[in-house]
Design an enzyme around this catalytic site. Structure first.
Site, PDB file in Angstrom:
ATOM      1  N   ARG A 172      28.393  82.707  55.065  1.00  0.00           N
ATOM      2  CA  ARG A 172      29.728  82.384  54.549  1.00  0.00           C
ATOM      3  C   ARG A 172      30.556  83.664  54.595  1.00  0.00           C
ATOM      4  NH1 ARG A 172      29.616  86.200  51.502  1.00  0.00           N
ATOM      5  NH2 ARG A 172      31.578  85.453  50.664  1.00  0.00           N
ATOM      6  N   GLY A 173      31.841  83.525  54.237  1.00  0.00           N
ATOM      7  CA  GLY A 173      32.760  84.656  54.382  1.00  0.00           C
ATOM      8  C   GLY A 173      33.469  84.485  55.722  1.00  0.00           C
ATOM      9  N   ALA A 174      34.794  84.630  55.700  1.00  0.00           N
ATOM     10  CA  ALA A 174      35.594  84.277  56.884  1.00  0.00           C
ATOM     11  C   ALA A 174      35.126  84.943  58.197  1.00  0.00           C
ATOM     12  CB  ALA A 174      37.057  84.576  56.594  1.00  0.00           C
ATOM     13  N   ARG A 233      33.781  74.067  58.218  1.00  0.00           N
ATOM     14  CA  ARG A 233      34.571  74.480  57.047  1.00  0.00           C
ATOM     15  C   ARG A 233      36.039  74.612  57.479  1.00  0.00           C
ATOM     16  NH1 ARG A 233      32.146  78.971  53.274  1.00  0.00           N
ATOM     17  NH2 ARG A 233      33.460  77.829  51.807  1.00  0.00           N
ATOM     18  N   GLN A 291      29.446  83.960  44.283  1.00  0.00           N
ATOM     19  CA  GLN A 291      29.316  84.984  45.330  1.00  0.00           C
ATOM     20  C   GLN A 291      29.421  86.396  44.759  1.00  0.00           C
ATOM     21  OE1 GLN A 291      31.216  82.270  45.501  1.00  0.00           O
ATOM     22  NE2 GLN A 291      31.423  81.474  47.566  1.00  0.00           N
ATOM     23  N   ASP A 315      40.780  84.329  53.391  1.00  0.00           N
ATOM     24  CA  ASP A 315      40.249  83.353  54.358  1.00  0.00           C
ATOM     25  C   ASP A 315      41.298  82.949  55.371  1.00  0.00           C
ATOM     26  OD1 ASP A 315      38.522  83.009  51.770  1.00  0.00           O
ATOM     27  OD2 ASP A 315      37.354  82.372  53.511  1.00  0.00           O
ATOM     28  N   ASN A 371      42.498  82.580  49.482  1.00  0.00           N
ATOM     29  CA  ASN A 371      41.189  83.230  49.289  1.00  0.00           C
ATOM     30  C   ASN A 371      40.421  82.434  48.238  1.00  0.00           C
ATOM     31  OD1 ASN A 371      39.299  85.408  49.784  1.00  0.00           O
ATOM     32  ND2 ASN A 371      39.817  86.178  47.763  1.00  0.00           N
ATOM     33  N   LYS A 372      39.256  82.886  47.920  1.00  0.00           N
ATOM     34  CA  LYS A 372      38.361  82.199  46.978  1.00  0.00           C
ATOM     35  C   LYS A 372      39.076  81.754  45.697  1.00  0.00           C
ATOM     36  CE  LYS A 372      35.015  81.288  47.523  1.00  0.00           C
ATOM     37  NZ  LYS A 372      34.731  79.907  48.014  1.00  0.00           N
TER      38      LYS A 372
HETATM   39  O1  MRU Z   1      33.318  80.207  50.306  1.00  0.00           O
HETATM   40  P1  MRU Z   1      33.084  81.567  50.879  1.00  0.00           P
HETATM   41  O2  MRU Z   1      31.981  82.305  50.214  1.00  0.00           O
HETATM   42  O3  MRU Z   1      32.936  81.520  52.379  1.00  0.00           O
HETATM   43  O4  MRU Z   1      34.428  82.341  50.560  1.00  0.00           O
HETATM   44  C1  MRU Z   1      34.553  83.681  50.925  1.00  0.00           C
HETATM   45  C2  MRU Z   1      35.823  84.290  50.497  1.00  0.00           C
HETATM   46  O5  MRU Z   1      36.670  83.656  49.899  1.00  0.00           O
HETATM   47  C3  MRU Z   1      36.074  85.714  50.895  1.00  0.00           C
HETATM   48  O6  MRU Z   1      36.848  86.370  49.952  1.00  0.00           O
HETATM   49  C4  MRU Z   1      36.809  85.740  52.246  1.00  0.00           C
HETATM   50  O7  MRU Z   1      36.137  84.947  53.190  1.00  0.00           O
HETATM   51  C5  MRU Z   1      36.957  87.098  52.780  1.00  0.00           C
HETATM   52  S1  MRU Z   1      35.418  87.736  53.296  1.00  0.00           S
HETATM   53  C6  MRU Z   1      35.609  89.160  54.144  1.00  0.00           C
END
Ligand code: MRU
Length: 342
Positions: A44-46, A87, A194, A235, A245-246
């Protein structure tokens, strides 16, 4: 081990659902397995899911039984559609898929044996560039951090959210390596935790001083002047600087404004979606109720409870001090300045 790697015709990744209790490397030998790993947030993470999708196409290429370029293109299209459905929010996924599919289109008449290698090399380029981009972002962002700063971060925008080094956490990592004495407050980041599971794990490995807090404590800390800087990842960023973002990021940005704490976003240029005028056009993923009703498989809410689980939110650009990218720090007015780098 990096977060994700290609080795011996397979994609290896750290299973992030197991951390921090278990460090487990899994491998995927089909694009469907990669898609499943993204969907289930094993990765996970963009930026990391962008790289995973690119490697997914490479797996599809090598497993294709097509004899003609036309059949091969159809196979790649099918794999792309499957990966694109994993996603919806992080644009890096679509950016990476677009980059590989464009290349396939440009090279559509190349011998299939050679074309498969071209696809794999491009996926590897995306992975390698990700690390370089994060390091550049780290250098720019570290210039904003002073000795003695107390920094709050949300979710995990670290090495685990990328191939290595991280975006928001990459900035923090660089400042710490530069010798700056800093302290980090880590939001636990409900519902998927996370922050508590991944960011805390990364900071511990790096011996960067930090304190873990529950999400609802951030405002109190700011009001007590115990936080003087916030850095988060993103994201997707619209061309006017609105940031998705999250979930929980928006509340932090409002609290930051109220308490006069500068709120920074660190993200690669590939996270900026210039096709979107504003953040309202960014799709917000909703995930299953179980993420809210359970923690690590343990039920914490009454059976049958009604749940709403949007996993990202929108921070209007007005709350963002600046956007840290690999091409420099983008300041206001965002719309004009984003145009200059994208
Ligand atoms: O749902 P996730 O864990 O994929 O969400 C991740 C985030 O929101 C991060 O802040 C974002 O992807 C930036 S990661 C470099």
């Amino acid at each position: 081990m990096k977060t994700i790697e290609w080795k011996d015709g397979k994609v290896f990744l750290i299973d992030q659902r197991k951390l921090p209790l278990k460090y487990e490397i899994i491998n995927c030998s089909t694009y469907q397995a990669v898609a499943e790993a993204i969907k289930k947030m094993k990765i996970r993470g963009a930026p990391a899911i962008g790289v995973a999708a690119a490697f997914g196409i490479a797996l599809a290429a090598y497993s294709s039984k097509a004899d003609t370029n036309k059949e091969f293109s159809l196979d790649m299209e099918k794999a792309k559609n499957c990966l694109a459905l994993t996603r919806p929010t992080a644009v890096n996924l679509f950016w990476a898929l677009g980059r590989i599919m464009n290349l396939i289109n440009i090279k559509k008449d190349v011998d299939l044996f050679e074309l498969k290698d071209i696809i794999l090399q491009e996926a590897k380029n995306i992975a390698r560039e990700d690390i370089e981009i994060n390091k550049a972002m780290g250098r720019y962002g570290a210039s904003l951090i002073k000795n003695g700063d107390s920094i709050l971060t949300h979710c995990n925008a670290g090495a685990l959210a990328t191939v290595d080094h991280g975006t928001a956490l990459g900035v923090i990592r660089t400042a710490f390596k530069d010798g700056k004495k800093i302290h980090i407050y880590v939001d636990e980041t409900r519902p998927a935790l996370q922050g508590a599971r991944l960011t805390a794990w990364e900071l511990m490995q790096e011996k960067i001083p930090f304190t873990l807090i529950a999400d609802n404590m951030a405002g109190f800390l700011m009001s007590q002047k115990r936080v003087n800087l916030i850095i988060v990842g993103a994201d997707r960023i619209a061309r006017n600087g609105d940031v998705v973002n999250k979930i929980g990021t928006y509340s932090l940005s409002v609290l930051a404004r109220e308490n006069k704490v500068p709120f920074y976003v660190a993200a690669p240029i590939s996270t900026i979606d210039v096709s979107l005028k504003s953040g309202g056009e960014i799709p917000i993923e909703e995930r299953e109720a179980k993420e809210v009703t359970h923690i690590f498989g343990k039920q914490i809410a009454p059976t049958g409870v009604k749940v709403f689980n949007p996993v990202f939110d929108l921070t209007p650009h007005g709350y963002v001090e600046a956007i840290i990218t690999e091409k420099g720090i983008i300041k206001k007015p965002f719309e004009e300045n984003i145009k200059l780098v994208c």
